[in-house]
Scaffold this motif. Structure first.
Motif, PDB file in Angstrom:
ATOM      1  N   ARG A 196      58.855  75.849  37.538  1.00 39.79           N
ATOM      2  CA  ARG A 196      59.527  75.952  36.134  1.00 39.79           C
ATOM      3  C   ARG A 196      58.297  75.378  35.028  1.00 39.79           C
ATOM      4  O   ARG A 196      59.103  74.599  34.096  1.00 39.79           O
ATOM      5  N   ILE A 197      57.299  76.070  35.484  1.00 39.95           N
ATOM      6  CA  ILE A 197      55.932  75.919  35.251  1.00 39.95           C
ATOM      7  C   ILE A 197      56.240  76.787  33.490  1.00 39.95           C
ATOM      8  O   ILE A 197      55.544  75.659  32.505  1.00 39.95           O
ATOM      9  N   LYS A 198      57.006  77.240  33.061  1.00 39.28           N
ATOM     10  CA  LYS A 198      56.330  78.355  32.180  1.00 39.28           C
ATOM     11  C   LYS A 198      57.942  78.187  30.920  1.00 39.28           C
ATOM     12  O   LYS A 198      57.573  77.071  30.030  1.00 39.28           O
ATOM     13  N   VAL A 199      59.051  77.055  31.712  1.00 42.21           N
ATOM     14  CA  VAL A 199      59.981  76.279  31.093  1.00 42.21           C
ATOM     15  C   VAL A 199      59.392  74.907  30.430  1.00 42.21           C
ATOM     16  O   VAL A 199      59.236  74.563  28.994  1.00 42.21           O
ATOM     17  N   VAL A 200      58.548  74.053  31.433  1.00 41.78           N
ATOM     18  CA  VAL A 200      58.170  73.074  30.657  1.00 41.78           C
ATOM     19  C   VAL A 200      57.220  72.913  29.988  1.00 41.78           C
ATOM     20  O   VAL A 200      56.960  72.005  28.561  1.00 41.78           O
ATOM     21  N   LEU A 201      56.399  74.158  29.812  1.00 46.25           N
ATOM     22  CA  LEU A 201      54.863  74.196  28.812  1.00 46.25           C
ATOM     23  C   LEU A 201      55.748  74.110  28.063  1.00 46.25           C
ATOM     24  O   LEU A 201      55.091  73.901  27.098  1.00 46.25           O
ATOM     25  N   ALA A 202      56.962  75.610  27.416  1.00 51.89           N
ATOM     26  CA  ALA A 202      56.869  75.289  26.420  1.00 51.89           C
ATOM     27  C   ALA A 202      58.197  74.333  25.685  1.00 51.89           C
ATOM     28  O   ALA A 202      58.026  74.084  24.482  1.00 51.89           O
ATOM     29  N   GLU A 203      59.158  73.614  26.667  1.00 47.89           N
ATOM     30  CA  GLU A 203      59.777  72.460  26.059  1.00 47.89           C
ATOM     31  C   GLU A 203      57.773  71.173  25.623  1.00 47.89           C
ATOM     32  O   GLU A 203      58.601  70.640  24.361  1.00 47.89           O
ATOM     33  N   LYS A 204      57.402  71.042  26.246  1.00 47.58           N
ATOM     34  CA  LYS A 204      56.266  70.476  26.137  1.00 47.58           C
ATOM     35  C   LYS A 204      55.106  71.029  24.940  1.00 47.58           C
ATOM     36  O   LYS A 204      54.405  70.494  24.391  1.00 47.58           O
ATOM     37  N   GLU A 205      55.501  71.843  24.534  1.00 50.16           N
ATOM     38  CA  GLU A 205      54.666  72.722  23.675  1.00 50.16           C
ATOM     39  C   GLU A 205      53.416  72.876  23.714  1.00 50.16           C
ATOM     40  O   GLU A 205      52.160  72.972  23.088  1.00 50.16           O
ATOM     41  N   ARG A 206      52.626  73.556  24.835  1.00 49.46           N
ATOM     42  CA  ARG A 206      51.489  73.360  25.125  1.00 49.46           C
ATOM     43  C   ARG A 206      51.498  75.264  25.721  1.00 49.46           C
ATOM     44  O   ARG A 206      52.515  75.436  25.999  1.00 49.46           O
ATOM     45  N   THR A 207      50.680  75.436  25.646  1.00 45.01           N
ATOM     46  CA  THR A 207      50.424  77.183  26.235  1.00 45.01           C
ATOM     47  C   THR A 207      50.329  77.314  27.666  1.00 45.01           C
ATOM     48  O   THR A 207      48.732  76.306  27.972  1.00 45.01           O
ATOM     49  N   ASN A 208      49.809  78.452  27.910  1.00 47.84           N
ATOM     50  CA  ASN A 208      49.233  78.726  29.610  1.00 47.84           C
ATOM     51  C   ASN A 208      47.658  78.088  29.352  1.00 47.84           C
ATOM     52  O   ASN A 208      47.079  77.670  30.270  1.00 47.84           O
ATOM     53  N   LYS A 209      47.027  78.856  28.182  1.00 46.41           N
ATOM     54  CA  LYS A 209      45.421  78.343  27.900  1.00 46.41           C
ATOM     55  C   LYS A 209      45.787  77.764  28.374  1.00 46.41           C
ATOM     56  O   LYS A 209      44.650  77.073  28.664  1.00 46.41           O
ATOM     57  N   TRP A 210      46.038  76.289  26.938  1.00 40.48           N
ATOM     58  CA  TRP A 210      45.913  74.797  27.430  1.00 40.48           C
ATOM     59  C   TRP A 210      45.989  74.397  28.219  1.00 40.48           C
ATOM     60  O   TRP A 210      44.518  73.598  28.735  1.00 40.48           O
ATOM     61  N   LEU A 211      47.369  74.795  29.279  1.00 39.58           N
ATOM     62  CA  LEU A 211      46.812  73.964  30.872  1.00 39.58           C
ATOM     63  C   LEU A 211      45.865  74.986  31.808  1.00 39.58           C
ATOM     64  O   LEU A 211      45.459  73.732  32.713  1.00 39.58           O
ATOM     65  N   ALA A 212      45.712  76.232  32.087  1.00 40.49           N
ATOM     66  CA  ALA A 212      44.489  76.372  32.129  1.00 40.49           C
ATOM     67  C   ALA A 212      42.868  75.957  31.854  1.00 40.49           C
ATOM     68  O   ALA A 212      41.987  75.813  32.936  1.00 40.49           O
ATOM     69  N   SER A 213      42.524  75.606  30.558  1.00 39.86           N
ATOM     70  CA  SER A 213      41.590  75.139  30.253  1.00 39.86           C
ATOM     71  C   SER A 213      41.372  73.222  31.218  1.00 39.86           C
ATOM     72  O   SER A 213      40.596  72.699  31.483  1.00 39.86           O
ATOM     73  N   GLN A 214      42.450  72.593  30.656  1.00 40.41           N
ATOM     74  CA  GLN A 214      43.007  71.149  31.168  1.00 40.41           C
ATOM     75  C   GLN A 214      42.980  71.462  32.693  1.00 40.41           C
ATOM     76  O   GLN A 214      42.221  70.383  33.706  1.00 40.41           O
TER      77      GLN A 214
END
Length: 64
Positions: free
Chosen positions: A6-24
């Motif tokens: 559910r990574i996509k769903v949780v990213l949206a719930e936390k108002e984060r992007t794929n790009k943010w997660l990748a950089s982290q």
């Protein structure tokens, strides 16, 4: 294809992007995109890091 994470769903719930997660995580954004579409899966160690970054329990990232 069955949804595995559910990574996509949780990213949206936390108002984060794929790009943010990748950089982290220090990885390519296309890798995160593949996880979000469930075309590939992160290993368990990466899932643990993702859960900490998003401040959610590991269970929340996995379909039950």
């Amino acid at each position: 294809m069955e949804r595995i994470n559910r990574i996509k769903v949780v990213l949206a719930e936390k108002e984060r992007t794929n790009k943010w997660l990748a950089s982290q995580l220090g990885i390519n954004p296309s890798t995160v995109s593949k996880w979000c579409t469930n075309s590939s899966q992160p290993d368990i160690a990466i899932l643990v890091k993702i859960s900490k970054l998003l401040e959610v329990d590991l269970d929340e990232l996995l379909n039950k």
